[in-house]
Design an enzyme around this catalytic site. Structure first.
Site, PDB file in Angstrom:
ATOM      1  N   LYS A  83       0.828  -1.222   0.000  1.00  0.00           N
ATOM      2  CA  LYS A  83       0.000   0.000   0.000  1.00  0.00           C
ATOM      3  C   LYS A  83       0.856   1.263   0.000  1.00  0.00           C
ATOM      4  CE  LYS A  83      -2.614   0.912   3.675  1.00  0.00           C
ATOM      5  NZ  LYS A  83      -1.802  -0.102   4.244  1.00  0.00           N
ATOM      6  N   TRP A 124       6.864  -0.786  -8.431  1.00  0.00           N
ATOM      7  CA  TRP A 124       7.993  -1.333  -7.672  1.00  0.00           C
ATOM      8  C   TRP A 124       9.206  -1.490  -8.588  1.00  0.00           C
ATOM      9  CZ3 TRP A 124      11.284  -5.379  -8.128  1.00  0.00           C
ATOM     10  CH2 TRP A 124      12.138  -5.590  -7.035  1.00  0.00           C
ATOM     11  N   THR A 172       4.039   1.461  -0.932  1.00  0.00           N
ATOM     12  CA  THR A 172       4.742   1.461  -2.216  1.00  0.00           C
ATOM     13  C   THR A 172       3.844   1.988  -3.324  1.00  0.00           C
ATOM     14  OG1 THR A 172       6.022  -0.460  -1.476  1.00  0.00           O
ATOM     15  CG2 THR A 172       6.032   0.008  -3.832  1.00  0.00           C
ATOM     16  N   PHE A 200      -3.405  -0.544   6.995  1.00  0.00           N
ATOM     17  CA  PHE A 200      -3.940  -1.898   6.842  1.00  0.00           C
ATOM     18  C   PHE A 200      -5.083  -1.929   5.822  1.00  0.00           C
ATOM     19  CE2 PHE A 200      -2.027  -2.304  11.214  1.00  0.00           C
ATOM     20  CZ  PHE A 200      -0.963  -3.088  10.791  1.00  0.00           C
ATOM     21  N   PHE A 221       3.685  -8.402  -8.898  1.00  0.00           N
ATOM     22  CA  PHE A 221       4.863  -9.076  -8.360  1.00  0.00           C
ATOM     23  C   PHE A 221       5.511  -9.874  -9.483  1.00  0.00           C
ATOM     24  CE2 PHE A 221       3.513  -7.830  -4.312  1.00  0.00           C
ATOM     25  CZ  PHE A 221       4.353  -8.321  -3.313  1.00  0.00           C
ATOM     26  N   ARG A 250       2.376   8.115   6.915  1.00  0.00           N
ATOM     27  CA  ARG A 250       2.690   8.089   8.343  1.00  0.00           C
ATOM     28  C   ARG A 250       4.162   7.769   8.558  1.00  0.00           C
ATOM     29  NH1 ARG A 250      -0.766   3.415  10.145  1.00  0.00           N
ATOM     30  NH2 ARG A 250      -0.333   2.852   7.987  1.00  0.00           N
ATOM     31  N   ALA A 291      -3.302   1.402  12.569  1.00  0.00           N
ATOM     32  CA  ALA A 291      -4.728   1.293  12.270  1.00  0.00           C
ATOM     33  C   ALA A 291      -5.385   0.124  12.994  1.00  0.00           C
ATOM     34  CB  ALA A 291      -4.946   1.144  10.770  1.00  0.00           C
ATOM     35  N   LYS A 348       7.396  -6.451  10.777  1.00  0.00           N
ATOM     36  CA  LYS A 348       6.836  -5.853   9.570  1.00  0.00           C
ATOM     37  C   LYS A 348       7.876  -5.149   8.707  1.00  0.00           C
ATOM     38  CE  LYS A 348       3.235  -2.586   8.129  1.00  0.00           C
ATOM     39  NZ  LYS A 348       4.085  -1.556   7.566  1.00  0.00           N
TER      40      LYS A 348
END
Length: 578
Positions: A93, A431, A95, A323, A403, A116, A295, A127
Site C-alpha cells: 500500500k 515497484w 509502495t 492496513f 509481483f 505516516r 490502524a 513488519k
C-alpha cells in the site's frame, strides 16, 4: 516493505538514467542522490528557505505559518489509498501510494503524497519499515525508518512526562483525590516488548512513590499520538491535551490533565513535533510524512496538519490509511474526516495476485504457482472491501500491484472480476519501474477525479449510542453476526455516555489479518462474533477505542526479530533494514 527483487526482474526497465536495480530496497534507496530539501520546496511550492526547519540537507519540518490552509485557500483533490486485508504475501500500500504520486507527477500533475512515520517496533520486529519499496520509495530511507525528525521521541517523552507527573502528584498528597487503582494512564515505548505489558511501579518503600499496577504500551497507541495527528494548531493541541482523562477518583468522577494543570508542559515538548515533515521520493517528488498511529489499535492516518498543507500546495494529494479498508479506510472517514471536515475525492484499493491466492487457501510456499481457482476464491476478500468502500460513497480504482511471476491470465481474471463489480482494475509496475510503471494507474485516478465529486458519507451518526456504533461497524463492515460486550466493556460504555461522551466516534482495535478477530479466518467470513473485551475513552483525541479479541497495545517480538539482521557495515552504512 520487503524487497520483491529477483533474477526475473533483473532486466526490468527502470527509471531513466539510473542503473539496474540493486538487490535490496536499501541499496536502491542509496543509489539515488537526494535533492536539497530547501531547493525542492522552493522549486515545487515557491516556499522560501525560512519556511523550513532543516534536519540536515534532505529532511525538514514545514512551518505552517507559511501555508494558507484556510477554507478560502485553493484546495487540491484528495486521493485515499487503501488495500485488501493484509497478508504475509504483501500488498504494498505504501509502495503504491509513492508510485502513484510519482506517476501523477510524470503526467504533469502537481502532486504530493502524505504518509505516516514508521515505528521502531515493526522496524526491529516483524513488519519492517514504512518508506515504500523498490523504485517507489521515500528517501533518505534509513533516516525515515530510524528516529526521523524526532517526532516519536517527543510523543514518547510527553506521554511519560505525564505519567511521571501523575505519580508525583500522588506521592505529594494527591490533592486531586486520584484513586491509584483507577489510573488509566500507562507509559509508552517505541519498541515491542511483551514483558512490559503489566508492571507494578512505586516499589521500594515510601521514598520511591505509591505502589500501583501499571504497564507499557507502544508509542503509536498513545492518545498523544492520535492528538498530534488530529490537532490543528497549538491552541487546539493544548486543548486536546488538557481534555485527556488520566484516571478517576474513588467516586468514579474523571480527572483530566487540565485538572492537574499539566497540559502546558506537554504542549511545549510537542511544539516542534506538531509541524509536518517534508522529504522526497526517489524521483524527487515531495512527500509529507507525519504522525504514525497504527490502524489496528488507533485511527491509522497521517496528521491533519500535513494533509491540509499538502492540499494547499498541490492540485492532487495522495494519502493512505493503515492496513485493509475495513480498518484504515473506515477510520479515515469516520474519525479523521469527521473531525477535520476533509473528504476523499477518489479512492484506490490495492491488491496483489499473491495475496488473493493466499486468501483463497493457497499455502505461502505455493504462491508462485498459477492457480486461477484460488484466485477466484480469494477475490471474495477484494469484493468485500469494494462493497465496504461503496457504503461510504466511494467507487475505488483497484490497483493490481504486480509481483514477479504474476501471469497475464491472473491479471486478466482480476480485471474481469472487478469489471463485473462495476470497478476498474489497473495493473501497476511501480515497484520495478517507479512512476513510469504507475502512469496507467495515475491516469485512471485522474479520470475518477474528473467525474462528479463523490457524496462521501459516514457509516453512522454522532447521535447513535456508542454500543450501536460498534455494532454498526461490526455488522456492516466486518459482516459479523453479533457483538459480544464483556461486563467491563458494557459498564465502561454506560459510564462514558453518562459523562457526555456518547457523541464520539468509535475506533475498533482488532487484528488486521481478518474481518473477524481470528487472524487465521481468511477470505470474507460472515456471521462471526466480535468480542469487545474493554473500552477506552480518548477524550482528548476525540474517540472511544473498543478493544476486541486478543489484540495487544504493546506487541511482542516474533521468534526471529528483524533486529537480528540489522547492523552497520565497515563503512558505517546500515545493512538489513527493510
Amino acid at each position: 516493505m520487503g524487497s520483491q527483487y529477483s533474477e526475473q526482474t533483473a532486466n526490468t526497465p527502470l527509471l531513466e538514467g539510473l542503473p539496474m536495480a540493486p538487490a535490496t530496497d536499501i541499496e536502491i534507496a542509496r543509489s539515488v542522490q537526494p535533492q536539497s530539501i530547501l531547493l525542492l520546496a522552493q522549486q515545487r511550492f515557491g516556499l522560501p528557505a525560512e519556511s523550513l526547519v532543516p534536519f540536515g540537507h534532505y529532511k525538514a519540518k514545514l512551518d505552517m505559518a507559511y501555508v494558507d490552509t484556510t477554507d478560502t485557500a485553493s484546495r487540491g483533490k484528495l486521493v485515499l489509498v487503501t488495500a485488501m486485508t493484509p497478508t504475509p504475501a504483501g500488498e504494498g500500500k505504501t509502495t503504491t501510494s509513492v508510485g502513484l504520486n510519482d506517476g501523477l507527477n510524470r503526467l504533469g500533475v502537481s502532486s504530493s503524497v502524505c504518509l505516516r512515520e514508521p515505528s521502531l517496533g515493526p522496524c526491529f520486529g516483524m513488519k519492517g519499515g514504512a518508506a515504500g519499496g523498490g523504485w517507489a520509495q521515500v528517501i533518505p530511507m534509513e533516516d525515515i525508518n530510524l528516529h526521523f525528525n524526532g517526532d516519536f521521541h517527543a510523543i514518547t517523552t510527553a506521554h511519560n512526562l505525564l505519567a511521571s507527573l501523575i505519580d508525583n502528584h500522588i506521592h505529594w498528597g494527591n490533592e486531586a483525590g486520584l484513586d491509584p487503582r483507577l489510573i488509566n494512564w500507562r507509559r509508552v515505548l517505541d519498541l515491542t516488548d511483551r514483558s512490559l505489558r503489566n508492571l507494578v511501579c512505586g516499589l521500594g518503600g515510601k521514598a520511591h512513590g505509591v505502589p500501583r499496577e501499571t504497564g507499557f504500551d507502544i508509542t503509536v497507541s498513545s492518545e498523544i499520538m492520535a492528538i498530534l495527528c488530529l490537532a490543528e494548531g497549538h491552541l487546539d493541541l493544548r486543548r486536546r491535551l488538557g481534555n485527556m482523562i488520566i484516571g478517576q477518583r474513588s467516586d468514579h468522577s474523571p480527572v483530566t490533565v487540565h485538572d492537574l494543570g499539566m497540559e502546558g508542559a506537554l504542549s511545549v515538548i510537542l511544539k516542534d513535533a506538531l509541524q509536518p515533515n517534508l522529504v522526497q521520493s526517489l524521483e524527487h517528488n515531495p512527500v509529507f510524512i507525519h504522525g504514525g498511529p497504527f490502524a489496528n489499535i488507533a485511527h491509522g492516518c497521517n496528521s491533519v496538519n500535513a494533509t491540509r498543507a499538502a492540499l494547499a500546495l498541490n492540485d492532487v494529494v495522495v494519502t493512505e490509511a493503515g492496513f485493509g479498508a475495513d480498518l484504515g479506510a473506515e477510520k479515515f472517514i469516520d474519525i479523521k474526516c469527521r473531525h477535520s471536515g476533509l473528504q476523499p475525492d477518489a479512492a484506490v484499493l490495492v491488491c496483489t495476485v499473491r495475496a488473493l491466492k493466499l486468501q483463497g487457501g493457497v499455502a505461502r510456499s505455493q504462491l508462485s504457482e498459477p492457480d486461477l481457482d484460488a484466485l477466484r476464491a480469494g477475490s471474495a476478500n477484494l469484493e468485500r472491501h469494494i462493497m465496504n468502500l461503496q457504503q461510504f460513497g466511494l467507487t475505488p480504482v483497484v490497483c493490481i500491484n504486480r509481483f514477479p511471476g504474476d501471469t497475464a491470465e491472473e491479471i486478466t481474471l482480476i480485471q474481469a472480476i472487478c469489471r463485473d463489480l462495476g470497478v476498474r482494475a489497473v495493473p501497476a509496475d511501480h515497484w520495478a519501474s517507479g512512476g513510469d510503471g504507475a502512469t496507467e494507474l495515475a491516469q485512471a485516478v485522474l479520470d475518477q477525479l474528473r467525474d462528479e465529486v463523490p457524496a462521501v458519507r459516514f457509516l453512522y451518526d454522532d447521535s447513535l449510542p456508542l454500543a450501536e456504533k460498534i455494532e454498526t461497524i461490526a455488522t456492516r463492515i466486518y459482516h459479523a453476526g453479533q457483538v459480544e460486550f464483556s461486563a467491563q466493556a458494557s459498564r465502561q460504555l454506560r459510564e462514558y455516555e453518562a459523562l457526555g461522551f456518547g457523541y464520539l466516534p468509535v475506533c475498533i482495535a482488532k487484528t488486521q489479518f481478518s474481518f473477524s478477530v481470528d487472524a487465521g479466518l481468511l477470505g470474507a467470513p460472515s456471521g462471526h462474533t466480535l468480542p469487545v473485551r474493554e473500552v477506552r475513552l480518548a477524550a482528548g483525541a476525540g474517540f472511544v477505542v473498543a478493544v476486541c479479541g486478543d489484540i495487544m497495545t504493546m506487541p511482542g517480538l516474533p521468534r526471529r526479530p528483524a533486529a537480528l539482521d540489522i547492523r552497520l557495515d565497515e563503512d558505517g552504512q546500515v545493512v538489513g533494514l527493510t
